[in-house]
Design an enzyme around this catalytic site. Structure first.
Site, PDB file in Angstrom:
ATOM      1  N   TYR A 183      -3.674  11.522   6.946  1.00 14.13           N
ATOM      2  CA  TYR A 183      -3.914  10.681   5.793  1.00 14.13           C
ATOM      3  C   TYR A 183      -3.923   9.098   6.464  1.00 14.13           C
ATOM      4  CZ  TYR A 183      -2.477   7.052   2.508  1.00 14.13           C
ATOM      5  OH  TYR A 183      -2.541   6.006   1.911  1.00 14.13           O
ATOM      6  N   GLY A 239       0.813  -1.228   0.026  1.00 14.87           N
ATOM      7  CA  GLY A 239      -0.178  -0.048   0.094  1.00 14.87           C
ATOM      8  C   GLY A 239       0.796   1.348   0.196  1.00 14.87           C
ATOM      9  N   CYS A 240       0.304   2.513   0.572  1.00 11.98           N
ATOM     10  CA  CYS A 240       1.101   3.675   0.663  1.00 11.98           C
ATOM     11  C   CYS A 240       2.696   3.296   1.188  1.00 11.98           C
ATOM     12  CB  CYS A 240       0.237   4.405   1.466  1.00 11.98           C
ATOM     13  SG  CYS A 240       1.221   6.009   2.033  1.00 11.98           S
ATOM     14  N   PHE A 241       3.253   3.922   0.261  1.00 12.66           N
ATOM     15  CA  PHE A 241       4.768   3.667   0.878  1.00 12.66           C
ATOM     16  C   PHE A 241       5.149   4.565   1.741  1.00 12.66           C
ATOM     17  CE2 PHE A 241       6.246   5.873  -3.524  1.00 12.66           C
ATOM     18  CZ  PHE A 241       5.496   6.983  -3.274  1.00 12.66           C
TER      19      PHE A 241
END
Length: 210
Positions: free
Chosen positions: A183, A35-37
Site C-alpha cells: 500500500y 493521511g493514512c493513519f
C-alpha cells in the site's frame, strides 16, 4: 506488633506505587492527522521517547465513528494518530518536526493517493503552549521549503475528542507487513516525501524555529 507490620507494609506499598504514578502523570499527548493513519502511526511510534501511538479519528461531529463512516466523509473526522510521549525524552517540537517531514504540507485535499477531507493534514493542539509551538514549527517548515507560510495547507486547530480506530487498524504495519508495504509503495508516499523534502525527508536533523 501485628498492627505495626501492617502499617509498614502499607507504607512500602505506597512508596513503590509513587514512582509509577509520577511517571504516568508526566506523559503528554499529541494528536496529528496526516493521511493514512497506518503510515503516520508507523512513522511516529518508533521515535525515542514515544510510549504509544494509536490510530483513530479526530475533528468530527459524530460520537464513536466507524472507519466506514469516516472514509465515507460523513462525520467530519480526519484519520489521526494519538501519540503519548515522555517529554523528558522527546520534546513536542521534535514530534512536530517529524510530523512535518512525514506529510506533504502543500496538499490540503488529502495526502498522497488518499483524497478527501478525512485524509487532509491537521495538527490538533492540546493547549496554548502546543498551539504556539505548532505555529512556530509551521513557520520553520515554510522557511525550510523556501515557501510562504500561507503556502502550507496543514490546518492548526484546537484538539477535538480522539476516538481510537477499530482493533484491526492498530499496529497495522507490523501485523500486516506485506499489505502495508505494498500500500505504502503504490500510494507513492515516500516518493512524494522525497520530492518535497529531499534529503531531509524523515530526517532527525533539527531546524531553527523562529
Amino acid at each position: 506488633m501485628k498492627a505495626w507490620f501492617s502499617a509498614l507494609a502499607l507504607l512500602l506499598t505506597l512508596a513503590l506505587a509513587v514512582p509509577s504514578a509520577v511517571q504516568a502523570a508526566e506523559l503528554k499527548t499529541a494528536v496529528f492527522a496526516g493521511g493514512c493513519f497506518w503510515c503516520l502511526e508507523h512513522d511516529l511510534e518508533h521515535l525515542p521517547g514515544v510510549v504509544e501511538a494509536t490510530s483513530g479519528y479526530s475533528g468530527g461531529h459524530v460520537d464513536q465513528p466507524t472507519y466506514q463512516q469516516v472514509s465515507g466523509e460523513r462525520t467530519g473526522h480526519q484519520e489521526s494518530v494519538e501519540v503519548r510521549f515522555d517529554p523528558e525524552q522527546i520534546a513536542y517540537g521534535t514530534l512536530l518536526r517529524s510530523y512535518w517531514r512525514n506529510v506533504d504540507p502543500l496538499d490540503g485535499g488529502g495526502q498522497f493517493c488518499d483524497r478527501g477531507d478525512s485524509y487532509r493534514p491537521v495538527i490538533f493542539t492540546g493547549d496554548a503552549e502546543q498551539a504556539r509551538e505548532a505555529e512556530r514549527s509551521a513557520a520553520a517548515a515554510a522557511a525550510e521549503l523556501g515557501r510562504d507560510r500561507s503556502d502550507l495547507k496543514v490546518e492548526l486547530r484546537e484538539r477535538a475528542r480522539f476516538w481510537p480506530a477499530e482493533g484491526y487498524h492498530q499496529n497495522y504495519a507490523e501485523n500486516n507487513e506485506l499489505k502495508y508495504n505494498f500500500y505504502r509503495f503504490s500510494c507513492g508516499r515516500d516518493r512524494r516525501l522525497d520530492a518535497v523534502w529531499g534529503d531531509r525527508s524523515r530526517s532527525a536533523a533539527p531546524w531553527s524555529i523562529p
